[in-house]
Design an enzyme around this catalytic site. Structure first.
Site, PDB file in Angstrom:
ATOM      1  N   LYS A  64      23.580  29.472   1.854  1.00  0.00           N
ATOM      2  CA  LYS A  64      24.551  29.454   2.933  1.00  0.00           C
ATOM      3  C   LYS A  64      25.549  28.318   2.734  1.00  0.00           C
ATOM      4  O   LYS A  64      25.164  27.172   2.565  1.00  0.00           O
ATOM      5  CB  LYS A  64      23.808  29.201   4.245  1.00  0.00           C
ATOM      6  CG  LYS A  64      24.031  30.287   5.268  1.00  0.00           C
ATOM      7  CD  LYS A  64      23.256  29.970   6.521  1.00  0.00           C
ATOM      8  CE  LYS A  64      22.025  30.842   6.634  1.00  0.00           C
ATOM      9  NZ  LYS A  64      21.162  30.551   7.753  1.00  0.00           N
ATOM     10  N   PRO A 108      10.291  20.347  -3.511  1.00  0.00           N
ATOM     11  CA  PRO A 108      11.014  19.982  -2.298  1.00  0.00           C
ATOM     12  C   PRO A 108      12.273  19.131  -2.515  1.00  0.00           C
ATOM     13  O   PRO A 108      13.020  18.916  -1.575  1.00  0.00           O
ATOM     14  CB  PRO A 108       9.971  19.202  -1.495  1.00  0.00           C
ATOM     15  CG  PRO A 108       8.988  18.717  -2.497  1.00  0.00           C
ATOM     16  CD  PRO A 108       9.006  19.648  -3.650  1.00  0.00           C
ATOM     17  N   MET A 117      11.253  25.543   9.072  1.00  0.00           N
ATOM     18  CA  MET A 117      12.417  26.087   9.796  1.00  0.00           C
ATOM     19  C   MET A 117      12.287  25.907  11.314  1.00  0.00           C
ATOM     20  O   MET A 117      12.703  26.768  12.078  1.00  0.00           O
ATOM     21  CB  MET A 117      12.583  27.597   9.474  1.00  0.00           C
ATOM     22  CG  MET A 117      12.829  27.853   8.016  1.00  0.00           C
ATOM     23  SD  MET A 117      12.738  29.600   7.581  1.00  0.00           S
ATOM     24  CE  MET A 117      10.988  29.830   7.371  1.00  0.00           C
ATOM     25  N   ALA A 143       7.313  22.454   0.541  1.00  0.00           N
ATOM     26  CA  ALA A 143       7.786  21.330   1.363  1.00  0.00           C
ATOM     27  C   ALA A 143       6.643  20.659   2.118  1.00  0.00           C
ATOM     28  O   ALA A 143       6.618  19.428   2.243  1.00  0.00           O
ATOM     29  CB  ALA A 143       8.846  21.826   2.334  1.00  0.00           C
ATOM     30  N   ASP A 184      19.604  28.625  -4.450  1.00  0.00           N
ATOM     31  CA  ASP A 184      20.079  28.535  -3.073  1.00  0.00           C
ATOM     32  C   ASP A 184      20.154  27.105  -2.583  1.00  0.00           C
ATOM     33  O   ASP A 184      19.947  26.160  -3.323  1.00  0.00           O
ATOM     34  CB  ASP A 184      19.316  29.482  -2.144  1.00  0.00           C
ATOM     35  CG  ASP A 184      17.843  29.422  -2.379  1.00  0.00           C
ATOM     36  OD1 ASP A 184      17.366  28.314  -2.681  1.00  0.00           O
ATOM     37  OD2 ASP A 184      17.184  30.466  -2.287  1.00  0.00           O
ATOM     38  N   GLY A 203      13.886  26.551  -3.584  1.00  0.00           N
ATOM     39  CA  GLY A 203      13.321  25.296  -3.099  1.00  0.00           C
ATOM     40  C   GLY A 203      11.835  25.479  -2.831  1.00  0.00           C
ATOM     41  O   GLY A 203      11.391  26.563  -2.446  1.00  0.00           O
ATOM     42  N   GLY A 204      11.056  24.424  -3.048  1.00  0.00           N
ATOM     43  CA  GLY A 204       9.624  24.472  -2.738  1.00  0.00           C
ATOM     44  C   GLY A 204       8.906  25.468  -3.614  1.00  0.00           C
ATOM     45  O   GLY A 204       9.085  25.504  -4.835  1.00  0.00           O
TER      46      GLY A 204
HETATM   47  N1  SAH Z   1      10.036  27.962  -0.136  1.00  0.00           N
HETATM   48  C1  SAH Z   1      10.249  26.707   0.557  1.00  0.00           C
HETATM   49  C2  SAH Z   1      10.502  26.898   2.035  1.00  0.00           C
HETATM   50  C3  SAH Z   1      11.761  27.610   2.372  1.00  0.00           C
HETATM   51  S1  SAH Z   1      11.988  27.794   4.097  1.00  0.00           S
HETATM   52  C4  SAH Z   1       9.047  25.786   0.303  1.00  0.00           C
HETATM   53  O1  SAH Z   1       8.031  26.229  -0.208  1.00  0.00           O
HETATM   54  O2  SAH Z   1       9.145  24.608   0.630  1.00  0.00           O
HETATM   55  C5  SAH Z   1      13.103  26.484   4.458  1.00  0.00           C
HETATM   56  C6  SAH Z   1      12.410  25.392   5.238  1.00  0.00           C
HETATM   57  O3  SAH Z   1      11.597  24.610   4.399  1.00  0.00           O
HETATM   58  C7  SAH Z   1      13.368  24.408   5.869  1.00  0.00           C
HETATM   59  O4  SAH Z   1      13.862  24.880   7.090  1.00  0.00           O
HETATM   60  C8  SAH Z   1      12.466  23.212   6.083  1.00  0.00           C
HETATM   61  O5  SAH Z   1      11.658  23.381   7.238  1.00  0.00           O
HETATM   62  C9  SAH Z   1      11.538  23.285   4.881  1.00  0.00           C
HETATM   63  N2  SAH Z   1      11.958  22.395   3.808  1.00  0.00           N
HETATM   64  C10 SAH Z   1      12.321  22.729   2.579  1.00  0.00           C
HETATM   65  N3  SAH Z   1      12.564  21.628   1.833  1.00  0.00           N
HETATM   66  C11 SAH Z   1      12.344  20.580   2.634  1.00  0.00           C
HETATM   67  C12 SAH Z   1      12.422  19.178   2.465  1.00  0.00           C
HETATM   68  N4  SAH Z   1      12.790  18.629   1.308  1.00  0.00           N
HETATM   69  N5  SAH Z   1      12.106  18.385   3.509  1.00  0.00           N
HETATM   70  C13 SAH Z   1      11.728  18.917   4.681  1.00  0.00           C
HETATM   71  N6  SAH Z   1      11.639  20.228   4.901  1.00  0.00           N
HETATM   72  C14 SAH Z   1      11.940  21.052   3.891  1.00  0.00           C
END
Ligand code: SAH
Length: 461
Positions: free
Chosen positions: A271, A226, A384, A333, A249, A302-303
């Protein structure tokens, strides 16, 4: 970066040390490890420096410093106990464009000497720019403990065979793959154990094998977590450091990107402001194209790549084109936010299940099974969901959750910018607006949120 790190070739370097007390002696000791010609000028000389002079290791001028001593010098260390004299020498050296270091006086240092881990020919130099010496010592200890003591042998071994590897493999990439294999495998192990002969045999067999040069394009689908780089897995880090190319991304933090191999090409597909992100099918094609060209491609997300990350779609395209891949999970996240906000996602007194849902708005509505979500004893985490917050609150109340159900929003979870707000369906929208909550943000709904007050362990939220 105020100080630019470089390694100087000391073969023809003339270095002057002004002062010959114990502080100067320590600098001379350090310089004696190099090939520099060392001159020391001082009226009073400590035993250590006297001994160096007697052994012919340095040239000693036993009198007070004069500006003429600077002639022919490229570098000067100033270590007298007279601060006015130190300043004067500094000014004179600077005027003559000679590199100058006044010991223990950072403002009068044009260069500073780093803390060193010496495993010649491997040398690791680190610096805090003079601001955090204790932290520096701590980091150096850490380095000392993870770098094999005799890594120098590996350096010598590599040097011995550089030429033959260069002749055997034409391209830089092939050579890098070959060396990586050597350094990660049993050949390096044999060198480190002092078995030079065994290592050499294995090395030559490998070098002369016919299939080593085969193309090894591959995609690593890696979850970057995250935001906090410390939450990366070891495997993620290892593959990031092997990559020829990284496709990343928006959610991948700059600190994490820093950890990618420095020479790797970095392609951003997220984006940008007021611009659309690269369409998914173009990303899929890019991964295929780059992997088939023989690159090791890290697809950094991410995540976790399999949680609202579209990782599955990318892999399907790879399978269609016969591209090899590996998947490395990341901390999603929801887990990051829950841990760093002190909100356990399940708890025997509060929630027996947890659901991750997307709160993504499509045509001003969110298409979810609201009845299934609005269950007592269940935690719901919305990804999201920021722009859909009003609809989320409205639908959950409509489907049976109390207006007073606790709800939290966590912005930039696990990073230094993390922000947590809590409220209920009634007031969370106002609170989010007042706090200026921005993406990326996560919404956590359920009675577990009430534990935040008690379990919040980070002082920043
Ligand atoms: N694959 C990612 C999620 C991608 S969708 C995962 O597993 O975390 C994108 C959404 O993830 C964002 O709109 C937000 O709701 C959440 N998100 C990702 N990183 C975040 C963070 N550091 N803090 C809070 N929400 C986060």
């Amino acid at each position: 970066m105020q100080y630019f790190p470089i390694f100087l070739d000391t073969t023809d370097l003339n270095c002057l040390v002004v002062g010959a007390g114990e502080v100067a002696a320590r600098k001379v000791e350090l310089l004696l490890k190099t090939s520099a010609s060392i001159t020391v000028v001082a009226p009073i000389v400590c035993d250590t420096v006297q001994a160096f002079a007697k052994e012919g290791k340095i040239k000693l001028i036993n009198r007070a410093y004069g500006e003429a001593d600077l002639s022919n010098q490229q570098m000067v260390f100033v270590a007298t106990d007279n601060s006015e004299l130190n300043t004067l020498i500094h000014d004179q050296a600077r005027a003559q464009k000679i590199l100058v270091n006044v010991v223990d006086n950072t403002p009068l240092c044009q260069f500073i000497t780093p803390s060193i881990v010496d495993r010649a020919p491997i040398t690791i130099a680190i610096s805090s720019g003079g601001v955090a010496p204790v932290l520096l010592r701590y980091l150096r200890q850490k380095l000392e403990s993870v770098i094999p003591h005799n890594v120098g042998l590996l350096g010598q071994f590599s040097n011995k065979f550089r030429g033959s590897v260069k002749r055997r493999f034409k391209s830089v990439t092939e050579r890098r793959y070959f060396w990586e294999d050597v350094l990660e495998g049993d050949i390096a192990e044999s060198v480190l154990q002092g078995n030079a002969q065994v290592a050499q045999q294995k090395f030559l067999t490998k070098l002369n094998a016919t299939d080593t040069a085969k193309t090894r394009g591959e995609v690593y689908l890696v979850g970057a977590g995250p935001g906090d780089p410390d939450l990366l897995t070891f495997k993620a880090l290892r593959l990031m450091q092997k990559a020829d190319l990284v496709v990343y991304d928006r959610l991948v933090s700059p600190e994490i990107l820093e950890l990618v191999r420095r020479d790797a090409e970095k392609i951003y597909v997220g984006k940008a402001k007021s611009k659309h992100s690269v369409p998914q099918n173009e990303i899929n094609d890019l991964l295929v194209k780059k992997a088939l060209a023989g690159n090791r491609v890290v697809r950094l997300k991410g995540g976790d790549p399999f949680i609202f990350g579209r990782g599955g779609e990318e892999l399907e395209t790879l399978v269609e084109h016969g591209v090899r891949f590996q998947v490395v999970p990341g901390i999603t996240a929801a887990n990051g936010a829950a841990s760093y906000a002190g909100i356990p996602l399940t708890h025997r007194d509060h929630a027996k299940s947890v659901v991750f849902a997307t709160g993504h708005l499509q045509d001003n509505s969110i298409n979810l099974n609201w009845q299934g979500l609005a269950q007592p004893d269940q935690t719901i985490v919305f990804y999201m969901g920021l722009t859909g917050l009003a609809i989320i609150c409205e639908q959950l109340v409509k489907h049976g959750l109390a207006n007073t159900t606790p709800i939290a929003m966590v912005q930039s979870a696990t990073t230094t910018h993390q922000k947590v707000i809590t409220g209920t369906f009634k007031d969370i929208q106002q609170k989010a607006e007042d706090a200026g909550i921005k993406p990326p943000a996560l919404i956590i709904v359920g009675s577990v949120v009430s534990l935040h007050k008690k379990l919040n362990w980070r002082s920043d939220s």
